[in-house]
Enzyme design. Structure first.
Site, short mmCIF file in Angstrom:
data_model
loop_
_atom_site.label_atom_id
_atom_site.label_comp_id
_atom_site.label_asym_id
_atom_site.label_seq_id
_atom_site.Cartn_x
_atom_site.Cartn_y
_atom_site.Cartn_z
N LYS A 292 2.26 -3.64 6.48
CA LYS A 292 2.71 -3.74 5.08
C LYS A 292 4.25 -3.62 5.01
O LYS A 292 4.92 -4.34 4.27
CB LYS A 292 2.05 -2.66 4.23
CG LYS A 292 0.53 -2.80 4.12
CD LYS A 292 0.11 -4.08 3.43
CE LYS A 292 -1.40 -4.16 3.21
NZ LYS A 292 -1.81 -5.42 2.55
N TYR B 122 -1.59 -0.26 10.39
CA TYR B 122 -1.89 -0.91 9.09
C TYR B 122 -0.68 -0.77 8.17
O TYR B 122 -0.20 -1.75 7.60
CB TYR B 122 -3.12 -0.27 8.45
CG TYR B 122 -3.26 -0.61 6.99
CD1 TYR B 122 -2.90 0.31 6.02
CD2 TYR B 122 -3.70 -1.87 6.60
CE1 TYR B 122 -2.99 -0.02 4.68
CE2 TYR B 122 -3.80 -2.20 5.26
CZ TYR B 122 -3.43 -1.27 4.30
OH TYR B 122 -3.52 -1.59 2.97
N SER C 71 0.82 -1.21 0.00
CA SER C 71 0.00 0.00 0.00
C SER C 71 0.86 1.26 0.00
O SER C 71 1.95 1.28 0.55
CB SER C 71 -0.90 0.00 1.24
OG SER C 71 -1.51 1.26 1.41
C1 WQD Z 1 -9.20 9.90 0.57
C2 WQD Z 1 -9.34 11.38 0.84
C3 WQD Z 1 -9.66 11.99 3.13
C4 WQD Z 1 -13.54 10.14 3.68
C5 WQD Z 1 -6.99 4.81 2.39
C6 WQD Z 1 -6.13 3.93 3.20
C7 WQD Z 1 -5.06 3.33 2.36
C8 WQD Z 1 -5.61 2.70 1.12
C9 WQD Z 1 -6.57 3.63 0.38
C10 WQD Z 1 -5.50 0.32 1.47
C11 WQD Z 1 -8.60 11.79 2.08
C12 WQD Z 1 -10.88 12.34 2.30
C13 WQD Z 1 -12.35 10.56 3.14
C14 WQD Z 1 -14.55 11.10 4.00
C15 WQD Z 1 -13.10 12.83 3.21
N1 WQD Z 1 -6.25 1.46 1.43
N2 WQD Z 1 -12.14 11.88 2.91
N3 WQD Z 1 -14.29 12.41 3.75
O1 WQD Z 1 -6.98 7.84 3.31
O2 WQD Z 1 -6.12 8.17 0.93
O3 WQD Z 1 -6.23 5.89 1.92
O4 WQD Z 1 -7.53 4.09 1.31
O5 WQD Z 1 -4.37 0.19 1.12
O6 WQD Z 1 -4.46 2.38 3.18
O7 WQD Z 1 -5.51 4.74 4.16
O8 WQD Z 1 -8.31 7.07 1.31
O9 WQD Z 1 -10.67 7.24 0.71
O10 WQD Z 1 -10.03 7.23 3.17
O11 WQD Z 1 -9.54 9.22 1.79
O12 WQD Z 1 -12.89 14.04 3.00
O13 WQD Z 1 -15.66 10.78 4.50
O14 WQD Z 1 -10.72 11.66 1.08
O15 WQD Z 1 -9.33 13.06 4.00
O16 WQD Z 1 -7.98 13.02 1.83
P1 WQD Z 1 -6.86 7.35 1.91
P2 WQD Z 1 -9.71 7.64 1.79
#
Ligand code: WQD
Length: 353
Positions: free
Chosen positions: A168, A164, A140
């Site tokens: 990895k 997490y 990841s």
């Molecule tokens: C994306 C952006 C939030 C929810 C995660 C895991 C990572 C990988 C991919 C496995 C961020 C913003 C989110 C919400 C928001 N998974 N957001 N409101 O954090 O980049 O990565 O998923 O490998 O391990 O950490 O993805 O989709 O959670 O967030 O504003 O209700 O959307 O702040 O900037 P992230 P995400």
């Protein structure tokens, strides 16, 4: 394909796993799936078969499914033994199985180390016993230390910022030590995903988390399907063009195809260990994604800006040059396609599988 053995796909009923299983079967591979169904549904694999039937593609004696946990080494031994006895020798592994919520890993670190790290050690132990030494590992992009607003390549600094991500990192280290212990045989590829979203174009396969997802794209679709759901945007004061976080969203089918290219690379080449960043190289802000989703699907989303989420980074976008050159792979599907395919899945499966 016939000269190759079967591919073991751990976590094959999951979001990326099921899309990869479909692609493997469409390309004529035989697959063995292990899944505990702790965080996935057997129905996803029924849908894989349904899609193959719709394309008049046969899968008889090409897919065998075992329900069980990689925490149980004897179970893994049984799968390898039975596969060998049935003439479906496992000669390579694509390892997806594992928990993937950053938020949950902070609350339950031991559970993550057990489910992700201990399980992988069991798997590698049995692979070694059966001289099965080809593995593509689902890593990841969260393993990377923030790198200002620059694209993240494979040489960027790694830093475990949550349990997490640590699982990895530890697994990548274990794989590296394993390769060093037997450089003449181990073929290993660590694929670091950025943000996989979307769904198979049929709408029969998609992301179906157990319980409410914490990820942006599933929540955007939840907001679009339930008119009383307001999306929270975590922070509007990030150092980015519109103040919201920028990510590298990649279509799940592009990611699935990347796994098969990685497997084929390992099968064709000398023993090695390689890390690859799988993303599109294109940064999309939260507000951008919302706008593209609304315009593509003619839906209006209600959202509000709230405080930043702990652990978030302002910018996480891949430099995917190495993966593109090495694997002769390139992500083909646009953000509009990701939004269109994801919404098609959601409309057909409002409550998932
Ligand atoms: C994306 C952006 C939030 C929810 C995660 C895991 C990572 C990988 C991919 C496995 C961020 C913003 C989110 C919400 C928001 N998974 N957001 N409101 O954090 O980049 O990565 O998923 O490998 O391990 O950490 O993805 O989709 O959670 O967030 O504003 O209700 O959307 O702040 O900037 P992230 P995400």
């Amino acid at each position: 394909m016939e000269e190759n053995g079967f591919v073991l796909v751990t976590g094959g009923a999951g979001f990326i796993g099921s899309h990869t299983c479909l692609d493997l079967l469409e390309k004529g591979y035989g697959i063995i799936v292990i899944d505990s169904f702790l965080n996935s549904y057997p129905k996803s694999l029924e849908r894989v078969k349904q899609i193959l039937r719709s394309k008049n593609l046969t899968f008889k004696d090409k897919i065998f499914i075992y329900q069980g946990s990689l925490k149980n080494k004897d179970f893994i031994l049984r799968v390898f033994n039975e596969s060998e006895k049935n003439g479906c020798r496992i000669d390579s592994v694509i390892h997806f199985a594992g928990l993937k919520s950053v938020k949950d890993s902070i609350k339950n670190p031991l559970n993550y180390y057990e489910e992700n790290v201990l399980s992988t050690i069991n798997l590698l132990y049995v692979m070694n016993l059966f001289a099965c030494k080809i593995i593509v590992f689902s890593s990841s992009a969260t393993i990377f230390k923030p790198f200002e607003n620059k694209l993240i390549n494979e040489e960027c600094q790694i830093e475990s910022i949550n349990p997490y991500a640590s699982t990895k990192i530890f697994i990548e280290r274990i794989l590296n030590d394993l390769h060093i212990s037997d450089k003449k045989n181990w073929k290993i590829m660590n694929l670091r995903y950025f943000n996989p979203i979307g769904a198979h174009s049929s709408g029969a396969l998609g992301e179906s988390p157990k319980g409410l997802s914490h990820n942006l794209f599933p929540l955007i679709m939840e907001c679009a399907i339930k008119k009383n759901f307001t999306l929270k945007i975590f922070g509007k004061n990030w150092p980015t063009k519109d103040g919201t976080c920028i990510r590298d969203y990649i279509h799940v089918m592009d990611l699935a195809e990347g796994h098969i290219k990685a497997l084929e690379f390992l099968r064709k080449n000398e023993p090695t260990i390689i890390n690859l960043n799988l993303g599109t190289g294109i940064g999309t802000s939260v507000v951008d994604l919302i706008k593209v989703f609304e315009n593509t699907n003619k839906e209006n989303l209600s959202f509000l800006f709230t405080d930043r989420r702990k652990g978030d980074l302002p910018f996480l976008v891949a430099d995917n040059k190495y993966a593109k050159d090495l694997l002769n792979w390139t992500p083909l599907r646009s953000l509009e396609q990701m939004c269109k395919d994801g919404w098609n899945w959601k409309l057909k499966n409002p409550n998932g599988y």
